[in-house]
Design a protein around this motif. Sequence first.
Motif, mmCIF file in Angstrom:
data_model
loop_
_atom_site.group_PDB
_atom_site.id
_atom_site.type_symbol
_atom_site.label_atom_id
_atom_site.label_comp_id
_atom_site.label_asym_id
_atom_site.label_seq_id
_atom_site.Cartn_x
_atom_site.Cartn_y
_atom_site.Cartn_z
ATOM 1 N N VAL A 1 0.823 -1.210 0.000
ATOM 2 C CA VAL A 1 0.000 0.000 0.000
ATOM 3 C C VAL A 1 0.859 1.263 0.000
ATOM 4 C CG1 VAL A 1 -1.685 1.331 1.343
ATOM 5 C CG2 VAL A 1 -1.950 -1.154 1.093
ATOM 6 N N HIS A 2 2.010 1.211 0.683
ATOM 7 C CA HIS A 2 2.843 2.404 0.870
ATOM 8 C C HIS A 2 4.120 2.383 0.027
ATOM 9 C CE1 HIS A 2 0.574 4.096 4.296
ATOM 10 N NE2 HIS A 2 0.287 2.834 4.556
ATOM 11 N N VAL A 3 4.143 1.640 -1.058
ATOM 12 C CA VAL A 3 5.356 1.534 -1.851
ATOM 13 C C VAL A 3 5.811 2.891 -2.379
ATOM 14 C CG1 VAL A 3 4.141 1.063 -4.026
ATOM 15 C CG2 VAL A 3 6.482 0.198 -3.682
ATOM 16 N N ALA A 4 4.904 3.819 -2.584
ATOM 17 C CA ALA A 4 5.273 5.154 -3.067
ATOM 18 C C ALA A 4 6.105 5.928 -2.049
ATOM 19 C CB ALA A 4 4.017 5.948 -3.426
ATOM 20 N N ASP A 5 6.081 5.508 -0.775
ATOM 21 C CA ASP A 5 6.844 6.215 0.259
ATOM 22 C C ASP A 5 8.346 6.125 0.042
ATOM 23 O OD1 ASP A 5 4.429 6.785 1.374
ATOM 24 O OD2 ASP A 5 4.674 5.517 3.154
ATOM 25 N N VAL A 6 8.792 5.159 -0.766
ATOM 26 C CA VAL A 6 10.221 5.040 -1.038
ATOM 27 C C VAL A 6 10.757 6.329 -1.657
ATOM 28 C CG1 VAL A 6 11.976 3.750 -2.308
ATOM 29 C CG2 VAL A 6 10.018 2.548 -1.336
ATOM 30 N N GLY A 7 9.932 7.021 -2.416
ATOM 31 C CA GLY A 7 10.360 8.255 -3.068
ATOM 32 C C GLY A 7 10.145 9.506 -2.239
ATOM 33 N N ARG A 8 9.683 9.350 -1.000
ATOM 34 C CA ARG A 8 9.434 10.504 -0.131
ATOM 35 C C ARG A 8 10.414 10.480 1.031
ATOM 36 N NH1 ARG A 8 2.906 9.389 0.166
ATOM 37 N NH2 ARG A 8 2.482 9.693 -2.060
ATOM 38 N N PRO A 9 11.381 11.394 1.057
ATOM 39 C CA PRO A 9 12.426 11.351 2.099
ATOM 40 C C PRO A 9 11.885 11.290 3.519
ATOM 41 C CG PRO A 9 12.991 12.947 0.401
ATOM 42 C CD PRO A 9 11.587 12.484 0.103
ATOM 43 N N GLU A 10 10.768 11.987 3.778
ATOM 44 C CA GLU A 10 10.251 12.020 5.141
ATOM 45 C C GLU A 10 9.560 10.725 5.545
ATOM 46 O OE1 GLU A 10 6.860 13.302 2.526
ATOM 47 O OE2 GLU A 10 9.038 13.558 2.583
ATOM 48 N N ARG A 11 9.248 9.858 4.570
ATOM 49 C CA ARG A 11 8.582 8.588 4.860
ATOM 50 C C ARG A 11 9.423 7.372 4.498
ATOM 51 N NH1 ARG A 11 2.340 9.632 2.733
ATOM 52 N NH2 ARG A 11 1.953 11.543 3.945
ATOM 53 N N ARG A 12 10.563 7.602 3.889
ATOM 54 C CA ARG A 12 11.369 6.495 3.370
ATOM 55 C C ARG A 12 11.858 5.573 4.478
ATOM 56 N NH1 ARG A 12 15.641 9.153 0.383
ATOM 57 N NH2 ARG A 12 13.981 9.508 -1.141
ATOM 58 N N ALA A 13 12.244 6.136 5.640
ATOM 59 C CA ALA A 13 12.827 5.327 6.710
ATOM 60 C C ALA A 13 11.880 4.217 7.150
ATOM 61 C CB ALA A 13 13.196 6.211 7.900
ATOM 62 N N ALA A 14 10.596 4.543 7.288
ATOM 63 C CA ALA A 14 9.633 3.533 7.735
ATOM 64 C C ALA A 14 9.533 2.398 6.729
ATOM 65 C CB ALA A 14 8.266 4.174 7.955
ATOM 66 N N TRP A 15 9.434 2.731 5.439
ATOM 67 C CA TRP A 15 9.279 1.693 4.418
ATOM 68 C C TRP A 15 10.526 0.821 4.343
ATOM 69 C CZ3 TRP A 15 10.787 -0.857 0.129
ATOM 70 C CH2 TRP A 15 9.800 -1.559 -0.584
ATOM 71 N N VAL A 16 11.707 1.447 4.374
ATOM 72 C CA VAL A 16 12.964 0.697 4.283
ATOM 73 C C VAL A 16 13.108 -0.239 5.476
ATOM 74 C CG1 VAL A 16 15.478 0.930 4.396
ATOM 75 C CG2 VAL A 16 14.157 2.372 2.839
ATOM 76 N N TRP A 17 12.777 0.253 6.670
ATOM 77 C CA TRP A 17 12.890 -0.577 7.868
ATOM 78 C C TRP A 17 11.975 -1.799 7.793
ATOM 79 C CZ3 TRP A 17 15.659 -1.690 12.049
ATOM 80 C CH2 TRP A 17 15.056 -2.444 13.052
ATOM 81 N N VAL A 18 10.706 -1.578 7.460
ATOM 82 C CA VAL A 18 9.747 -2.679 7.398
ATOM 83 C C VAL A 18 10.139 -3.668 6.303
ATOM 84 C CG1 VAL A 18 7.337 -3.300 6.956
ATOM 85 C CG2 VAL A 18 7.872 -1.306 8.362
ATOM 86 N N ALA A 19 10.557 -3.159 5.139
ATOM 87 C CA ALA A 19 10.938 -4.044 4.030
ATOM 88 C C ALA A 19 12.145 -4.897 4.410
ATOM 89 C CB ALA A 19 11.237 -3.223 2.780
ATOM 90 N N GLY A 20 13.158 -4.291 5.017
ATOM 91 C CA GLY A 20 14.323 -5.061 5.444
ATOM 92 C C GLY A 20 13.954 -6.116 6.466
ATOM 93 N N ASN A 21 13.102 -5.743 7.401
ATOM 94 C CA ASN A 21 12.674 -6.669 8.441
ATOM 95 C C ASN A 21 11.905 -7.853 7.862
ATOM 96 O OD1 ASN A 21 10.764 -7.380 10.986
ATOM 97 N ND2 ASN A 21 12.652 -6.388 11.672
#
Length: 299
Positions: free
Chosen positions: A263-283
């Motif tokens: 649902v939030h894949v677009a957050d990868v391109g948003r610096p203020e939201r990228r950390a959350a997506w990267v953390w969850v994806a790595g986990n």
Amino acid sequence: MFAPLFVVWSSHIELSVIIPAHNEAAVIAHQLDALAAQSWDGDWEVIVVDNCSTDGTAAVVEAHARAHKRVRVVPASEQPSRNYARNVGIMASRSRGFALTDADDIVGPSWVAAMGDALRDHELVTGPLELDRLNPASLADSRGRRHEWKSPTLCGVFPAAHGNNIAMQRAAYDRIGGFDEDPRLLGSEDIEISMRAWMDGIVLFFSPDAVVHYRYRTDPRILWQQGRRYGRSRPMLVRKLRESGRPRPPRFAGWRSWAWLVVHVADVGRPERRAAWVWVAGNRLGQLEGSIRYRALFV
């Protein structure tokens, strides 16, 4: 597994604060200053374990120790390992109880008193992790806040202490065998020792006044690697639960996180939201890898 050695405890030091440190010269003074401002009616000491640092961490601590006599440095140079450093520091301590925190975090003003008082009546203690003081808002929100003011659990199976905010009576530590130095547990060391304590019948006590201000990493690459390591070690714990005949968490406990990533894949391109997506994806990727490696489905 680390096999603790038995030592003669000091008759007057009641609490040892243990800080494992690897290349923390830039930040550790803030933690030591926070500890220097603490007061408690018991006697206590601070042990900084210099774990293979190359940036002058020991020199920073030694300068601080000259002004604050309760502080000392202990070397742990055989291997760069946080659990190894924790065990070395605990074995060098002179008290009947210890509290662990990290060099890059900052303890709250009543942390020593809260931990010391709690250890007089409880074998294992943890406290809150406050996220806003040391992190920008977007980063503080990146992992959710459900465990900020309470102890985490492994999907509700057992309660766990925070690794940067944990205290234990020395007798309990000796009884359950100390911190496991298996490098495959990196990221889940606190959950693993909490699991063994739970299996031993030890009740985890949550002290609301034992606050630690937790500093998150900011680099997306580091967040990805850290999240992946944390996730990869979780199925190893699930396998240990299964082998011991204990209840285990649901195999697909993380399905909401997978859905959230889509649902939030677009957050990868948003610096203020990228950390959350990267953390969850790595986990999530780490847990998938760990499920395959340890043959214990937990995604």
